[in-house]
Design a protein around this motif. Structure first.
Motif, mmCIF file in Angstrom:
data_model
loop_
_atom_site.group_PDB
_atom_site.id
_atom_site.type_symbol
_atom_site.label_atom_id
_atom_site.label_comp_id
_atom_site.label_asym_id
_atom_site.label_seq_id
_atom_site.Cartn_x
_atom_site.Cartn_y
_atom_site.Cartn_z
ATOM 1 N N VAL A 69 -39.120 -31.565 46.315
ATOM 2 C CA VAL A 69 -39.003 -32.165 47.641
ATOM 3 C C VAL A 69 -38.211 -31.207 48.519
ATOM 4 N N ASP A 70 -38.767 -30.952 49.704
ATOM 5 C CA ASP A 70 -38.114 -30.081 50.673
ATOM 6 C C ASP A 70 -38.287 -30.708 52.050
ATOM 7 N N GLY A 71 -37.275 -31.400 52.495
ATOM 8 C CA GLY A 71 -37.344 -32.063 53.794
ATOM 9 C C GLY A 71 -38.417 -33.133 53.802
ATOM 10 N N THR A 72 -39.429 -32.951 54.629
ATOM 11 C CA THR A 72 -40.480 -33.959 54.754
ATOM 12 C C THR A 72 -41.668 -33.688 53.836
ATOM 13 N N TYR A 73 -41.569 -32.640 53.003
ATOM 14 C CA TYR A 73 -42.661 -32.286 52.100
ATOM 15 C C TYR A 73 -42.277 -32.577 50.657
ATOM 16 N N ALA A 74 -43.269 -33.012 49.884
ATOM 17 C CA ALA A 74 -43.077 -33.245 48.453
ATOM 18 C C ALA A 74 -44.319 -32.753 47.730
ATOM 19 N N SER A 75 -44.110 -32.245 46.542
ATOM 20 C CA SER A 75 -45.214 -31.764 45.727
ATOM 21 C C SER A 75 -45.010 -32.252 44.300
ATOM 22 N N VAL A 76 -46.088 -32.729 43.682
ATOM 23 C CA VAL A 76 -46.005 -33.219 42.313
ATOM 24 C C VAL A 76 -47.191 -32.667 41.520
ATOM 25 N N ARG A 77 -46.891 -32.122 40.354
ATOM 26 C CA ARG A 77 -47.914 -31.615 39.426
ATOM 27 C C ARG A 77 -48.223 -32.744 38.452
ATOM 28 N N TRP A 78 -49.525 -33.062 38.296
ATOM 29 C CA TRP A 78 -49.917 -34.180 37.468
ATOM 30 C C TRP A 78 -50.978 -33.782 36.452
ATOM 31 N N THR A 79 -51.095 -34.632 35.450
ATOM 32 C CA THR A 79 -52.173 -34.574 34.463
ATOM 33 C C THR A 79 -52.861 -35.916 34.499
ATOM 34 N N VAL A 80 -54.182 -35.900 34.426
ATOM 35 C CA VAL A 80 -54.936 -37.152 34.376
ATOM 36 C C VAL A 80 -55.813 -37.131 33.131
ATOM 37 N N THR A 81 -55.882 -38.284 32.483
ATOM 38 C CA THR A 81 -56.768 -38.479 31.342
ATOM 39 C C THR A 81 -57.568 -39.735 31.606
ATOM 40 N N GLY A 82 -58.856 -39.679 31.296
ATOM 41 C CA GLY A 82 -59.699 -40.848 31.499
ATOM 42 C C GLY A 82 -60.961 -40.761 30.671
ATOM 43 N N THR A 83 -61.600 -41.894 30.504
ATOM 44 C CA THR A 83 -62.839 -41.989 29.754
ATOM 45 C C THR A 83 -63.996 -42.042 30.735
ATOM 46 N N TYR A 84 -64.909 -41.118 30.576
ATOM 47 C CA TYR A 84 -66.059 -41.020 31.465
ATOM 48 C C TYR A 84 -66.982 -42.219 31.250
#
Length: 133
Positions: A69-84
């Motif tokens: 988080v930097d002032g009004t900006y935020a960044s998040v690294r994610w992983t997603v898992t799901g069943t097709y």
């Protein structure tokens, strides 16, 4: 707010109005080739997320790297898992195939809501797992 953002992508739409600005600008490569600028407000975000979740009904986003988080900006690294579940254009993978891929969301906040969103996800990894070719 980032916890609420991840919950939104995990299918919890209840708080969408409280965290997404009606004027949100989305910057994303859309799977169908459409223009992401057509996504407007909480309703547009929920519709887009619902469409994505239709192909992967149990998809689950989790934080891979703590948010920056930097002032009004935020960044998040994610992983997603799901069943097709099927229905992805050009996919040869069988329904029931479990996929996992990563991405980064960068968001700009103003007055307690997200007003701008940049999506960078590893679509090559996803398309490879879905055997799109």
């Amino acid at each position: 707010m980032l916890d609420a953002w991840l919950r939104l992508w995990n299918g919890d739409y209840d708080k969408a109005q409280s965290i997404v600005s009606p004027d949100i600008r989305v910057h994303a490569a859309m799977m169908d080739g459409s223009d992401s600028s057509s996504i407007r407000g909480a309703e547009g975000m929920v519709a887009w997320i619902s469409q994505t979740r239709a192909a992967f009904p149990d998809m689950r986003f989790s934080e891979e790297v703590r948010p920056l988080v930097d002032g009004t900006y935020a960044s998040v690294r994610w992983t997603v898992t799901g069943t097709y579940a099927g229905g992805f254009p050009g996919a040869k993978a069988e329904p029931g195939t479990v996929v996992t891929f990563t991405g980064t969301d960068t968001l700009r906040m103003k007055d307690g809501k997200f007003v701008e969103y940049w999506l960078n996800s590893d679509m090559l990894d996803l398309l490879t797992q879905l055997q799109v070719g």
